[in-house]
Design a protein around this motif. Structure first.
Motif, mmCIF file in Angstrom:
data_model
loop_
_atom_site.group_PDB
_atom_site.id
_atom_site.type_symbol
_atom_site.label_atom_id
_atom_site.label_comp_id
_atom_site.label_asym_id
_atom_site.label_seq_id
_atom_site.Cartn_x
_atom_site.Cartn_y
_atom_site.Cartn_z
ATOM 1 N N PRO A 48 1.385 1.053 5.954
ATOM 2 C CA PRO A 48 2.710 0.737 6.330
ATOM 3 C C PRO A 48 3.883 2.019 6.327
ATOM 4 N N HIS A 49 3.533 3.062 5.724
ATOM 5 C CA HIS A 49 4.393 4.333 5.391
ATOM 6 C C HIS A 49 3.262 5.386 5.742
ATOM 7 N N LYS A 50 3.975 6.493 6.182
ATOM 8 C CA LYS A 50 3.451 7.754 6.684
ATOM 9 C C LYS A 50 2.861 8.634 5.604
ATOM 10 N N PHE A 51 3.801 8.647 4.302
ATOM 11 C CA PHE A 51 3.419 9.307 3.164
ATOM 12 C C PHE A 51 2.071 9.162 2.934
ATOM 13 N N PRO A 52 1.479 10.464 2.489
ATOM 14 C CA PRO A 52 -0.043 10.492 2.056
ATOM 15 C C PRO A 52 -0.067 9.944 0.772
ATOM 16 N N SER A 53 0.080 8.535 0.603
ATOM 17 C CA SER A 53 -0.279 7.943 -0.747
ATOM 18 C C SER A 53 -1.818 8.165 -1.134
ATOM 19 N N HIS A 54 -2.551 8.129 -0.253
ATOM 20 C CA HIS A 54 -3.846 8.396 -0.534
ATOM 21 C C HIS A 54 -4.332 9.549 -1.524
ATOM 22 N N LEU A 55 -3.348 10.565 -1.582
ATOM 23 C CA LEU A 55 -3.511 11.650 -2.264
ATOM 24 C C LEU A 55 -3.191 11.566 -3.861
ATOM 25 N N GLN A 56 -2.390 10.369 -4.144
ATOM 26 C CA GLN A 56 -1.680 10.159 -5.287
ATOM 27 C C GLN A 56 -2.878 10.178 -6.425
#
Length: 494
Positions: free
Chosen positions: A106-114
């Motif tokens: 739903p958002h483009k921020f790369p939260s998969h890197l968190q």
């Protein structure tokens, strides 16, 4: 002649700093680099490591084995020209999730890197051990840490002959807005009029729109440790944003951080005319056959995930623009780019698109790592359709190439404002405040034509070329960026 064909001009050879006026401090001063484990942060600190090492200062670059390998693998300076006094330290980190990025997020921020960001705290102990180990045999240990790794290096503050310096991986312009918004401050009156107009129209990016809550908490948790720093280093040039370096310095002063060095561009500003075998890429051979300033380079960096629908619109827009292009079409990085697991997404283009591109010699579609600096430095490249990551911005600026700005997240929206509104060397593809998820092919076609095939675009290209020449000159002896680098080396070797 191309507006930035200076790359073939011997008068513009970059003079690599060899510390001619600085004593050789090898053996008495050592530097430790502590980058955040993401491509846009790994690369600039490795570039800075090379600049510092060229003065005879030993540099120790620390991280996990996979991220150190990533930094070296993607580095654009050939090993033959690498200083021998850079040492990599592979420190163990806990296992972390490395999910594939999702185009349906739903958002483009790369939260998969968190998940990998949360493991960086495990580096605190080995970094502290390294600082203490080096301190016993050195007059001074200088720690340069990514601003988001401030907690990791905190123990160096208790070592008597160690000093800490923060590196900011984003533009000074973005840093100013981060400070002003997070503190509820209004920008000072000297900020450009057209930026003020953008604010009043509510078309200016906000922290809440650009980052996830989780990441903002991570940033806030690191902020408190910046008090241990003795100064700041920026991958920017005073020719580009000296005003904002000074504004941020005055806004961020905490009583101890009194030194600020704008050393950029960190990237080489002279592309070698003789290509190494590694960089003798097919796309460069194709560029050699194209007219000056006739090709637009399309790349959205290492953290952008585009939907299949958006990719189709880009393909149609590029085709209809009639402009030649190089399009880097690869999936965003996972936290560990070397990890397997899961089926890799096959990025689909419209049926027959790649065959049409090849038949009409319209361009090149690249699905692997691209030699970006060499592409931007090639006389045939006349524009860059970009996500406006700061490394990409600095590389494009230093090569004199104007930008079509399509920011996705993080600091990119502020960088886009800097490029289009302040420096006026680019056009906006997508209004940041627009709620439309997909940019239509007609918009892409129109902005590409506006930059590549109009009088206004040619004027923008001239401005970009002039700014690029000034930035390249700043790295020569007597130039402002070279002076800042000399100043930093003199300071740490005092």
């Amino acid at each position: 002649m191309s507006s930035h064909q200076h790359q073939q001009d011997p008068n513009h050879v970059q003079k690599q700093p060899n510390g001619p006026k600085i004593k050789d401090v090898s053996g008495s001063v050592v530097v430790i680099m502590v980058p955040l484990p993401a491509q846009g942060h790994l690369n600039p600190l490795l570039e800075l490591a090379h600049l510092i090492a060229s003065y005879g200062v030993p540099v120790h670059y620390v991280g996990s084995a996979s991220h150190n390998h990533q930094a070296k693998l993607r580095f654009h300076v050939p090993p033959s020209s690498t200083p021998g006094n850079i040492r990599f330290h592979d420190f163990p980190t806990p296992p972390f999730l490395s999910p594939a990025p999702s185009p349906n997020s739903p958002h483009k921020f790369p939260s998969h890197l968190q998940p990998v960001l949360e493991t960086t705290s495990s580096l605190r102990s080995p970094v502290a051990d390294l600082v203490r180990s080096l301190s016993s045999g050195s007059r001074r240990v200088v720690v340069v840490n990514d601003s988001l790794m401030a907690s990791v290096v905190q123990d160096a503050a208790s070592v008597p002959n160690a000093e800490i310096y923060i590196f900011y991986a984003v533009s000074a312009f973005a840093l100013c807005w981060y400070v002003w918004e997070s503190r509820g401050m209004a920008p000072p009156p000297e900020v450009e009029v057209d930026v003020a107009e953008l604010i009043s129209s509510k078309g200016f990016p906000s922290l809440l729109d650009s980052f996830t809550d989780e990441f903002l908490k991570f940033v806030a948790s690191e902020d408190e440790f910046e008090k241990f720093s003795s100064g700041s280093i920026y991958n920017t040039c005073r020719v580009v944003e000296g005003r904002y370096v000074d504004l941020f310095a005055s806004a961020a002063t905490n009583g101890t951080m009194t030194k600020h060095w704008a050393i950029g561009p960190f990237n080489p500003v002279k592309v070698p005319e003789k290509r190494s075998r590694r960089s003798a890429h097919l796309c460069l051979e194709w560029l050699d056959k194209q007219a000056p300033s006739s090709v637009i380079y399309v790349s959205f960096g290492t953290t952008t995930v585009l939907s299949d629908e958006q990719i189709r619109e880009i393909a149609m827009g590029l085709e209809r623009s009639g402009q030649k292009f190089i399009w880097v079409l690869r999936e965003a990085d996972k936290a560990d780019i070397f990890s397997g697991g899961g089926e890799a997404r096959k990025i689909e283009l419209p049926q027959g698109f790649e065959e049409m591109v090849e038949t009409r010699d319209l361009g090149v579609v690249m699905r692997d790592w691209a030699p970006q600096l060499e592409i931007l430095g090639h006389p045939a490249t006349g524009g860059f359709l970009s996500h406006c990551g700061w490394n990409s911005c600095m590389e494009s600026i230093s090569m004199g190439v104007p930008i079509l700005a399509w920011p996705m997240h993080s600091d990119q929206p502020w960088n886009a404002v800097l490029i289009t509104r302040v420096l006026k060397i680019g056009l906006t593809v997508k209004d940041w405040m627009s709620q439309e998820d997909v940019v239509k092919s007609s918009t892409i076609e129109g902005t590409v034509k506006a930059l590549m095939a109009s009088e206004a675009g040619e004027e923008m290209r001239k401005r970009a070329a002039e700014l690029g020449a000034a930035v390249r000159g700043s790295t020569d002896e007597g130039g402002v960026s070279r002076a800042e680098l000399d100043s930093f080396i003199a300071h740490i070797s005092r």
